[in-house]
Scaffold this motif. Structure first.
Motif, short mmCIF file in Angstrom:
data_model
loop_
_atom_site.label_atom_id
_atom_site.label_comp_id
_atom_site.label_asym_id
_atom_site.label_seq_id
_atom_site.Cartn_x
_atom_site.Cartn_y
_atom_site.Cartn_z
N TYR A 75 0.83 -1.20 0.00
CA TYR A 75 0.00 0.00 0.00
C TYR A 75 0.87 1.26 0.00
N LEU A 76 1.99 1.23 0.74
CA LEU A 76 2.88 2.39 0.82
C LEU A 76 3.70 2.62 -0.45
N GLY A 77 3.67 1.67 -1.38
CA GLY A 77 4.37 1.85 -2.65
C GLY A 77 5.59 0.98 -2.84
N ILE A 78 5.93 0.17 -1.85
CA ILE A 78 7.08 -0.73 -1.99
C ILE A 78 6.78 -1.74 -3.09
N LYS A 79 7.68 -1.87 -4.05
CA LYS A 79 7.46 -2.77 -5.18
C LYS A 79 8.22 -4.08 -5.07
N VAL A 80 9.27 -4.10 -4.28
CA VAL A 80 10.08 -5.31 -4.11
C VAL A 80 10.72 -5.26 -2.74
N VAL A 81 10.87 -6.44 -2.13
CA VAL A 81 11.48 -6.56 -0.81
C VAL A 81 12.73 -7.42 -0.97
N VAL A 82 13.84 -6.94 -0.43
CA VAL A 82 15.12 -7.64 -0.50
C VAL A 82 15.59 -7.89 0.92
N ALA A 83 16.09 -9.08 1.19
CA ALA A 83 16.64 -9.37 2.51
C ALA A 83 17.74 -10.41 2.39
N LYS A 84 18.61 -10.42 3.39
CA LYS A 84 19.64 -11.47 3.46
C LYS A 84 18.98 -12.81 3.74
N SER A 85 17.93 -12.79 4.55
CA SER A 85 17.11 -14.00 4.78
C SER A 85 15.73 -13.57 5.25
N PHE A 86 14.76 -14.42 4.96
CA PHE A 86 13.35 -14.16 5.27
C PHE A 86 12.80 -15.21 6.22
N ALA A 87 11.82 -14.80 7.02
CA ALA A 87 10.95 -15.78 7.67
C ALA A 87 10.08 -16.33 6.55
N ARG A 88 9.95 -17.63 6.49
CA ARG A 88 9.30 -18.28 5.34
C ARG A 88 7.87 -17.81 5.09
N ILE A 89 7.07 -17.66 6.13
CA ILE A 89 5.66 -17.29 5.90
C ILE A 89 5.54 -15.86 5.37
N PHE A 90 6.40 -14.95 5.83
CA PHE A 90 6.41 -13.59 5.30
C PHE A 90 6.81 -13.61 3.83
N TYR A 91 7.83 -14.39 3.52
CA TYR A 91 8.29 -14.53 2.14
C TYR A 91 7.12 -14.97 1.25
N ARG A 92 6.41 -15.99 1.69
CA ARG A 92 5.31 -16.51 0.89
C ARG A 92 4.15 -15.51 0.82
N ASN A 93 3.88 -14.81 1.90
CA ASN A 93 2.83 -13.79 1.87
C ASN A 93 3.16 -12.69 0.87
N ILE A 95 4.96 -13.01 -1.91
CA ILE A 95 4.73 -13.60 -3.23
C ILE A 95 3.23 -13.68 -3.52
N ASN A 96 2.45 -14.16 -2.55
CA ASN A 96 1.01 -14.31 -2.74
C ASN A 96 0.33 -12.97 -3.03
N LEU A 97 0.92 -11.88 -2.55
CA LEU A 97 0.36 -10.55 -2.79
C LEU A 97 0.97 -9.86 -4.01
N GLY A 98 1.87 -10.56 -4.71
CA GLY A 98 2.46 -10.00 -5.92
C GLY A 98 3.68 -9.13 -5.68
N ILE A 99 4.31 -9.27 -4.52
CA ILE A 99 5.51 -8.51 -4.20
C ILE A 99 6.72 -9.43 -4.32
N PRO A 100 7.63 -9.17 -5.23
CA PRO A 100 8.83 -10.01 -5.30
C PRO A 100 9.62 -9.93 -3.99
N ALA A 101 9.97 -11.07 -3.45
CA ALA A 101 10.79 -11.17 -2.24
C ALA A 101 12.10 -11.84 -2.66
N ILE A 102 13.17 -11.07 -2.63
CA ILE A 102 14.44 -11.52 -3.18
C ILE A 102 15.48 -11.69 -2.08
N GLU A 103 16.07 -12.86 -2.01
CA GLU A 103 17.16 -13.09 -1.06
C GLU A 103 18.46 -12.61 -1.69
N CYS A 104 19.15 -11.77 -0.95
CA CYS A 104 20.42 -11.21 -1.40
C CYS A 104 21.35 -11.19 -0.18
N PRO A 105 22.13 -12.26 0.01
CA PRO A 105 22.88 -12.43 1.25
C PRO A 105 24.02 -11.45 1.47
#
Length: 162
Positions: A75-93, A95-105
């Motif tokens: 809603y705030l305008g974030i188009k992609v989320v990048v993290a060194k690591s994700f909690a799995r359910i947040f990662y999947r949420n 994706i399910n909402l159409g937000i790319p979640a990219i692991e970048c260690p």
């Protein structure tokens, strides 16, 4: 699929209660978004802009399984989320909402306000401000199709022919 925007950089263990504080759960996403990240960055919700990129260190999105946290970021305008690591359910949420979640260690060297670009199909994050490049995970084709459709629900509608 490429995204370019201003980097918002956070540390380890940014949990769902920080992203979307539970005391505002009864509000609409539009109203609750004003309090996003307030515990660690008081002005984030007021300053974040359309197309900005959310970057965090380890364990992004731990905590509850509710979708309000990635929905608030979207809603705030974030188009992609990048993290060194994700909690799995947040990662999947995400994706399910159409937000790319990219692991970048190894994105060290990116600071808040840097202009960054990410190519999610190549798995490459560029810090345009500092002219540095980082290797990231690539999203599989089926996930890319889901994101291109705007999330899981829209994707399922397209394959069902609705």
């Amino acid at each position: 699929m490429e995204f370019e925007g201003k980097a918002w950089v956070f540390g380890d263990n940014i949990n769902t209660d920080i992203i979307s504080p539970p005391q505002y759960m009864e509000l609409s996403i539009e109203e609750a978004a004003a309090y996003s990240m307030q515990a660690v960055h008081e002005t984030f919700a007021k300053q974040v802009g359309e197309g900005d990129i959310f970057i965090a260190a380890h364990n992004l999105g731990s905590g509850s399984s509710r979708e309000t946290s990635p929905l608030t970021l979207k809603y705030l305008g974030i188009k992609v989320v990048v993290a060194k690591s994700f909690a799995r359910i947040f990662y999947r949420n995400c994706i399910n909402l159409g937000i790319p979640a990219i692991e970048c260690p190894d994105w060290d060297g990116i600071s808040e306000g840097d202009q960054v670009s990410i190519d999610v199909e190549k798995g490459e994050l560029l810090n345009l401000t500092r002219n540095t490049r980082f290797k990231c995970s690539k999203l599989p084709d089926n996930i890319m199709q889901m994101i291109a459709a705007g999330g899981l629900v829209n994707y399922l509608k397209t394959i069902k022919g609705e």
